[in-house]
Design a protein around this motif. Structure first.
Motif, PDB file in Angstrom:
ATOM      1  N   UNK A   4     -12.434 -15.456 -49.832  1.00  0.00           N
ATOM      2  CA  UNK A   4     -12.516 -16.079 -51.161  1.00  0.00           C
ATOM      3  C   UNK A   4     -12.446 -15.025 -52.255  1.00  0.00           C
ATOM      4  N   UNK A   5     -13.177 -13.927 -52.050  1.00  0.00           N
ATOM      5  CA  UNK A   5     -13.197 -12.938 -53.139  1.00  0.00           C
ATOM      6  C   UNK A   5     -11.811 -12.285 -53.273  1.00  0.00           C
ATOM      7  N   UNK A  10      -6.984 -11.673 -56.540  1.00  0.00           N
ATOM      8  CA  UNK A  10      -5.535 -11.860 -56.721  1.00  0.00           C
ATOM      9  C   UNK A  10      -5.252 -12.736 -57.927  1.00  0.00           C
ATOM     10  N   UNK A  11      -6.036 -13.824 -58.035  1.00  0.00           N
ATOM     11  CA  UNK A  11      -5.853 -14.756 -59.150  1.00  0.00           C
ATOM     12  C   UNK A  11      -6.086 -14.033 -60.468  1.00  0.00           C
ATOM     13  N   UNK A  17      -1.729 -10.115 -65.551  1.00  0.00           N
ATOM     14  CA  UNK A  17      -0.297  -9.844 -65.625  1.00  0.00           C
ATOM     15  C   UNK A  17       0.385 -10.826 -66.576  1.00  0.00           C
ATOM     16  N   UNK A  18      -0.009 -12.100 -66.406  1.00  0.00           N
ATOM     17  CA  UNK A  18       0.596 -13.154 -67.221  1.00  0.00           C
ATOM     18  C   UNK A  18       0.286 -12.963 -68.695  1.00  0.00           C
ATOM     19  N   UNK A  19      -0.983 -12.639 -68.986  1.00  0.00           N
ATOM     20  CA  UNK A  19      -1.367 -12.539 -70.387  1.00  0.00           C
ATOM     21  C   UNK A  19      -0.641 -11.358 -71.037  1.00  0.00           C
TER      22      UNK A  19
END
Ligand code: HEC
Length: 196
Positions: A4-5, A10-11, A17-19
């Motif tokens: 999970x971590x 990764x998220x 990266x997106x921002x």
């Protein structure tokens, strides 16, 4: 738990990266309208037109034809050849674009006016009889008071056709028999005789 971590990490990385990507697209490396620029000596990013540039749609090619103005003001002569075709085209365009307010005969009592739109002056008022053809071209091109401009809807050549037609319309309401050429007068008399 570890799994999970890792997914979370990764998220998070993806988000970062997106921002960053979004910021770059928002603030692109280009000069915006009127933005200052250290690149040019005068500090402006907007550049003057190269010398000799001619505007095709702002009166550069033939200013009188495009603006209806010459050195003395509004032109009193059509800058195009006056032909029957021109007047017929003007009549057709006038009936489409102008008659709804100015009426087919130019007295200003068109259907939209009958339904409550402010009434324009009659084209047969002395002031407008005395107005040069360029005056009508200008009203179509630039609008007049509450009347909006027709520049985006009526091309220049059609504006002259309409302006010429309005002058003919004015004449038609004030013509005398002396204005009619002899050969036409003859056929008019003949036609009148047939009617009687
Ligand atoms: C929607 C109605 C409407 C249409 C369509 C319209 N006009 Fe007008 N026009 C007016 C009104 C109203 C005025 C007077 C505006 C004012 O005084 O504020 C006016 C004013 C004018 C004038 C100036 C008259 C003066 O008193 O000096 C001219 C010339 C003219 N129009 C020509 C035209 C021509 C040519 C067309 C077609 C291409 C046209 N108009 C289409 C409503 C219209």
């Amino acid at each position: 738990m570890l799994r999970t971590s890792r997914t979370l990490l990764l998220a998070l990385a993806g988000l970062l990266l997106l921002s960053a990507c979004g910021r770059n697209m928002y603030d692109q490396p280009k000069a915006e309208t009127y933005e200052a620029s250290p690149f040019f000596a005068d500090g402006a990013s907007s550049r003057p037109l190269p010398e000799g540039t001619i505007s095709r749609d702002r009166g550069g090619v033939d200013p009188v034809y495009f603006t209806g103005l010459d050195a003395t003001g509004m032109v009193s002569e059509l800058p195009v050849e006056l032909t029957t075709e021109l007047l017929l085209r003007g009549q057709e365009r006038y009936d489409i674009y102008c008659s709804a307010c100015h009426n087919y005969n130019g007295d200003g009592g068109g259907m939209i006016v009958q339904k409550g739109f402010p009434q324009p002056a009659s084209f047969h008022d002395q002031r407008l009889l005395d107005s040069p053809v360029g005056y009508f071209y200008n009203a179509i091109t630039n609008g007049f008071g509450r009347m909006y401009s027709y520049a985006s809807r009526i091309p220049v050549e059609d504006r002259w056709a309409i302006a010429g037609y309005v002058k003919a319309l004015q004449l038609s309401q004030n013509a005398t028999l002396d204005d009619v050429p002899a050969e036409v007068l003859e056929s008019l008399r003949a036609a009148q005789g047939e009617v009687q």
